[in-house]
Design a protein around this motif. Sequence first.
Motif, PDB file in Angstrom:
ATOM      1  N   UNK A  39       0.842  -1.198   0.000  1.00  0.00           N
ATOM      2  CA  UNK A  39       0.000   0.000   0.000  1.00  0.00           C
ATOM      3  C   UNK A  39       0.877   1.248   0.000  1.00  0.00           C
ATOM      4  N   UNK A  40       0.604   2.136  -0.914  1.00  0.00           N
ATOM      5  CA  UNK A  40       1.280   3.433  -0.948  1.00  0.00           C
ATOM      6  C   UNK A  40       0.319   4.465  -0.372  1.00  0.00           C
ATOM      7  N   UNK A  41       0.714   5.075   0.749  1.00  0.00           N
ATOM      8  CA  UNK A  41      -0.130   6.058   1.418  1.00  0.00           C
ATOM      9  C   UNK A  41       0.222   7.472   0.962  1.00  0.00           C
ATOM     10  N   UNK A  42      -0.793   8.319   0.884  1.00  0.00           N
ATOM     11  CA  UNK A  42      -0.547   9.742   0.685  1.00  0.00           C
ATOM     12  C   UNK A  42      -0.112  10.353   2.011  1.00  0.00           C
TER      13      UNK A  42
ATOM     14  N   UNK B 101      -6.330  -8.142   0.840  1.00  0.00           N
ATOM     15  CA  UNK B 101      -5.439  -9.091   0.151  1.00  0.00           C
ATOM     16  C   UNK B 101      -4.845  -8.438  -1.092  1.00  0.00           C
ATOM     17  N   UNK B 102      -5.706  -7.786  -1.870  1.00  0.00           N
ATOM     18  CA  UNK B 102      -5.253  -7.201  -3.128  1.00  0.00           C
ATOM     19  C   UNK B 102      -4.187  -6.134  -2.898  1.00  0.00           C
ATOM     20  N   UNK B 103      -4.320  -5.370  -1.824  1.00  0.00           N
ATOM     21  CA  UNK B 103      -3.373  -4.287  -1.549  1.00  0.00           C
ATOM     22  C   UNK B 103      -2.288  -4.693  -0.552  1.00  0.00           C
ATOM     23  N   UNK B 104      -2.265  -5.986  -0.209  1.00  0.00           N
ATOM     24  CA  UNK B 104      -1.224  -6.538   0.661  1.00  0.00           C
ATOM     25  C   UNK B 104      -1.134  -5.785   1.991  1.00  0.00           C
TER      26      UNK B 104
ATOM     27  N   UNK C 233       3.976   8.499   6.661  1.00  0.00           N
ATOM     28  CA  UNK C 233       5.011   8.132   5.690  1.00  0.00           C
ATOM     29  C   UNK C 233       4.377   7.238   4.637  1.00  0.00           C
ATOM     30  N   UNK C 234       4.918   7.281   3.436  1.00  0.00           N
ATOM     31  CA  UNK C 234       4.247   6.629   2.302  1.00  0.00           C
ATOM     32  C   UNK C 234       4.202   5.113   2.417  1.00  0.00           C
ATOM     33  N   UNK C 235       5.196   4.526   3.043  1.00  0.00           N
ATOM     34  CA  UNK C 235       5.192   3.072   3.253  1.00  0.00           C
ATOM     35  C   UNK C 235       5.196   2.827   4.757  1.00  0.00           C
TER      36      UNK C 235
END
Length: 411
Positions: free
Chosen positions: A1-4, A100-103, A34-36
Amino acid sequence: MHYRTDYCAARLNEAPQVLHLGELHLHYQAYACRSHDPRPPVLLLGGAFQSFRSFANEVSELLGEHPVILLDLPSQGSNLQLVPHVSLEQLADLIAAFAIELNLPPLMPIGLSYGSALAALFAARHPERCARLLLAGITAFGRPGARLLLQEGLALLAEGRSEAFAHGALTSLLNPLRQEQIGVAPVFRKALLRQIQRLSATDIERYQQNSQRLLNFRGFNRHPSCPTLVLAGEYDHFTQPWEHAHFAAACDQASCALIHNADHLAQFEQRQACASLYNPFLCGEPLPMRSTGSSLLAHNQLLQLEKRHETRLPPSQRHARLQHADGGEWPVEVNQLGFFGGLLRGDLPQMLGTRGWQLLCRDLPAQPVLPLRQDSQGLAFVFSHSEQQASQALAAQFQPQQRPLPTAACA
């Protein structure tokens, strides 16, 4: 997942990201410092008439400690996709498919009203995917009176009676007898009423489908096993405190907190009281038995809360008439009367259907009623509150009453 990492409240008005799972579309926004971020994210699931904008304060309060994801499943929030064939359980499974799709690591859902049913089902059906669970406004709809009101609302919408539907819905969401304690501004009530009255054709269809999903839901065959916190507005008549407490008692690791001076919209009416519990619970800290604006129920209290949620009093005028739209009319004695329902006695026919009935009392406008059950005690009924003037006149009779609740079970 990449967070804004650029959250501000205005971002909630922007177009969401869309995840396609087969024919189904899931709308979401995701924020973190943080993005990750590998920490378990908070997942916000709203109720009817709510959108991402409804959670601006919650996102701001939570972001310091947790990543936050706002999710609109099909027909929820601003997601306009219509899915009449999809059940409540299948929508809850979509949350797991999303993770699941976005881990994603195990989620921490906060489910409000309609969203509480989705969040609780997700936690129960996918325990490995749920770290902690916070619920408010439990909508399991096992109480006959609540189911009857929901069905009446759907019938009014089917007839195109949007104003009658809006008045009944508003009365369920905001308890008129507790306006002073709750502190909801009249301008907020008017704005919410206007919003409900002006639902678009698509919004109405989405509401009908979501409500029918709740009515079709047969109940939990298993309950969440993760740490769970249930928040109940102490004046919530639509989803009553005892229902919240019973749900908590059925979970493996649940607590139930009463939010003082709040009803069904507790998280908006008493925002600070609710927010003060969010981060301690989500961070795994012990919750105090009492904090500002709330009280934690002891475990031995969960199945002991009073089920009658309003005062029922002998009316000033016991003699009344029960009238049906088809022309029948019967003299009755009003044995008990409350703002949300009552009990009639008389030589009445076996009730055929619940619609088209009015109670005619000498000192009140005609009150639309929905017969609930008929037995040796009489005819129990609930008021639909679909007629604004009639509802306001009834409320005026009960505003001064602050007497202890009786011990009888509620409708």
